[in-house]
Design an enzyme around this catalytic site. Structure first.
Site, short mmCIF file in Angstrom:
data_model
loop_
_atom_site.label_atom_id
_atom_site.label_comp_id
_atom_site.label_asym_id
_atom_site.label_seq_id
_atom_site.Cartn_x
_atom_site.Cartn_y
_atom_site.Cartn_z
N GLN A 1 -9.44 8.65 -12.03
CA GLN A 1 -8.28 7.70 -12.25
C GLN A 1 -8.02 7.78 -13.84
OE1 GLN A 1 -6.24 6.14 -10.21
NE2 GLN A 1 -7.68 7.49 -9.12
N HIS B 1 27.10 -29.33 10.68
CA HIS B 1 25.79 -28.94 11.04
C HIS B 1 25.63 -29.89 12.38
CE1 HIS B 1 25.32 -26.26 7.61
NE2 HIS B 1 24.01 -25.59 8.34
N GLN C 1 19.33 8.29 -13.43
CA GLN C 1 20.56 8.70 -12.70
C GLN C 1 20.46 9.04 -11.23
OE1 GLN C 1 19.07 10.24 -15.09
NE2 GLN C 1 18.89 12.50 -14.73
N GLU D 1 20.54 -34.39 5.68
CA GLU D 1 20.90 -33.48 4.55
C GLU D 1 22.43 -33.77 4.01
OE1 GLU D 1 19.84 -29.65 5.73
OE2 GLU D 1 17.61 -29.98 5.45
N ASP E 1 -6.18 9.85 -2.18
CA ASP E 1 -5.02 10.20 -2.64
C ASP E 1 -4.28 11.41 -1.83
OD1 ASP E 1 -4.93 8.62 -5.06
OD2 ASP E 1 -5.80 9.90 -6.27
N GLU F 1 -6.35 -1.75 -7.53
CA GLU F 1 -5.55 -0.62 -6.96
C GLU F 1 -6.53 -0.14 -6.13
OE1 GLU F 1 -2.54 3.10 -7.54
OE2 GLU F 1 -3.85 2.72 -9.18
N HIS F 2 -7.44 0.81 -6.55
CA HIS F 2 -8.45 1.29 -5.70
C HIS F 2 -9.97 0.54 -5.97
CE1 HIS F 2 -5.58 4.55 -6.97
NE2 HIS F 2 -5.55 4.69 -5.62
N SER G 1 -2.40 3.58 -13.33
CA SER G 1 -3.38 3.61 -12.06
C SER G 1 -4.75 3.19 -12.43
CB SER G 1 -3.67 5.35 -11.68
OG SER G 1 -4.52 5.29 -10.61
N ASN H 1 8.57 7.58 -13.82
CA ASN H 1 8.36 7.33 -15.43
C ASN H 1 8.69 5.91 -15.78
OD1 ASN H 1 11.06 7.57 -15.78
ND2 ASN H 1 10.66 9.80 -16.80
N HIS I 1 -5.43 10.45 -15.16
CA HIS I 1 -4.12 10.31 -14.97
C HIS I 1 -3.27 10.21 -16.56
CE1 HIS I 1 -3.18 10.17 -10.57
NE2 HIS I 1 -4.12 9.52 -10.37
N TYR J 1 11.65 8.64 -4.27
CA TYR J 1 11.71 9.43 -5.44
C TYR J 1 10.50 9.99 -5.62
CZ TYR J 1 12.56 10.30 -10.41
OH TYR J 1 12.52 10.85 -11.49
#
Length: 433
Positions: free
Chosen positions: A264, A425, A196, A420, A366, A332-333, A242, A219, A267, A135
């Site tokens: 950052q 088995h 969708q 068991e 990035d 994250e960074h 971020s 999003n 963003h 995506y």
């Protein structure tokens, strides 16, 4: 700017740090309800639901989903039509990302076998996924870097087919995004987005093939859809806002650090930028640089909102303490802006990506350094990793038992299976004795 300032010597430091880091992952009930309805439509109506929702949300009307597919010739034409400087930059970035992930594949994604004392051959077989969906966000901005970071490791892994979906509101197609798809080896591209698109990839329609895994950012609707289809397909992660955390020893130009924090913050308003430093005068210098430089930024309003809402300047007792706090945050960074950054590396356990030294700006990661920019957020770097070749392969155990091995292992399996209460088995093992 009124940025939160904290000192580790304050008695309420832990509570204030937790307050600064807090981010609610609760999805809006309205979004969840809308996404559930869209996914149900796509699952039951297929192409018709995809067409209806694409017309509704993107203003893009088509008679069939086939009309929403971009062919290989158009992708190549987009690449060929780029200005030379853009084409060369995209090529260099793609080459570096590919080289890094090829090395990663050699290190992390190999099969193995060994033979034990009884002649049993045991091991692991690594195979690529058959088909993945990536995506790529569209609309407000275009992200060719996201195409490279998602498609190239899939290509290096040997994925059989890479399907890309990208929304194109009002039919506006971004040439850089299409060119990146050409360079990264994407097989098919559909101009659909939102929940969708996630549903089409997860369930399959008459036109959009069903995939085994979906990766890539989006999003809140895309994130909610990925969360809902997990189990039908694999997903990479559910990413939050971020983040950047800078560990500074006071030796790097404060203007550089201020701009890295901005990188950052620009963003969105929920992005988080934090500075940890044992030098109070240096923190003041960075704060002054931020106040001065923000006035030059086209996205100054977003930067201010992000820094005032979730930014932090934290005075620590030492760099060692700063490293310990960084591990608690698991950013994250993580930038180590220090004269000798590698001396602190053994102290750092939890981060999506670690940038070492004055010249390693997060922005290079990035776009073109080579490692993947799809990273764990919201503290999930404590237990998860950047997107990589290993996300596009799976591992199968190999178990080749010799006749001698069956005589040794059979009684062991019999004992444990009887314990068991699983007699079939046990019998399965003892029949071979």
């Amino acid at each position: 700017m009124k940025i939160t300032r904290l000192a580790t010597t304050a008695p309420d430091f832990d509570a204030r740090l937790q307050q600064l880091l807090h981010w609610s992952e609760d999805t809006d009930a309205g979004i969840e309800q809308a996404v559930a309805g869209i996914l149900a439509e796509v699952r039951s109506q297929g192409d018709a639901a995809v067409l209806a929702r694409t017309a509704q949300f993107d203003g893009l009307h088509a008679a069939s989903v086939a009309e929403l597919e971009i062919g290989a010739a158009e992708l190549k034409a987009a690449f060929d039509g780029l200005p030379a400087v853009q084409r060369q930059a995209l090529q260099l970035a793609a080459e570096r990302v590919r080289r890094y992930h090829q090395a990663q594949a050699q290190a992390c994604c190999q099969g193995f076998e060994f033979t034990d004392d009884e002649g049993n051959r045991l091991g692991q077989q690594v195979t690529p996924l058959d088909r993945v969906g990536i995506y790529v966000p569209g609309g407000k901005a275009a992200y060719p870097s996201s195409v490279l970071m998602n498609a190239i490791p899939a290509q290096v892994a040997g994925v059989g087919e890479i399907i890309m979906v990208v929304p194109t509101p009002r039919g506006e197609r971004n040439a850089l995004v299409l060119a990146a798809a050409h360079l990264a080896g994407v097989h098919r591209v559909f101009t659909i987005g939102g929940a969708q698109a996630v549903g089409a990839l997860a369930y399959g329609t008459a036109t959009v093939p069903r995939v085994d895994k979906i990766t890539g950012p989006g999003n809140a609707y895309v994130a909610a859809a990925k969360r809902r289809v997990f189990g039908q397909v694999g997903i990479d992660m559910i990413a939050g806002p971020s983040e950047i955390l800078v560990l500074a020893d006071g030796t790097v130009n404060p203007d550089w650090v201020a701009m890295d924090l901005f990188s950052q913050a620009e963003h969105d308003e929920l992005a988080q930028s934090i500075l940890l430093c044992p030098d109070a005068a240096y923190i003041d210098a960075v704060a002054a640089a931020m106040e001065r430089l923000v006035q030059e930024m086209p996205r100054a309003a977003v930067i201010r909102a992000s820094l005032e809402g979730r930014g932090g300047l934290i005075h620590t007792r030492s760099m060692a303490e700063a490293c310990a706090i960084s591990n608690r945050i698991a950013p994250e960074h993580l930038e180590v802006s220090a004269a000798e950054p590698r001396q602190w590396l053994p102290h750092l356990k939890h981060a999506g990506a670690i940038f070492l030294g004055a010249f390693a700006s997060e922005s290079l990661g990035d776009y073109c350094a080579g490692p993947n920019h799809v990273l764990p957020t919201s503290g999930t770097a404590r237990f998860s990793s950047p997107l990589g070749v290993y996300d596009f392969v799976k591992r199968s155990s190999l178990i080749d038992i010799s006749e001698q091995g069956a005589q040794v292992l059979g009684p062991v399996a019999d004992t444990l299976a009887q314990g068991e209460g699983l007699q079939a088995h046990a019998r399965s093992a003892t029949l071979r004795l």
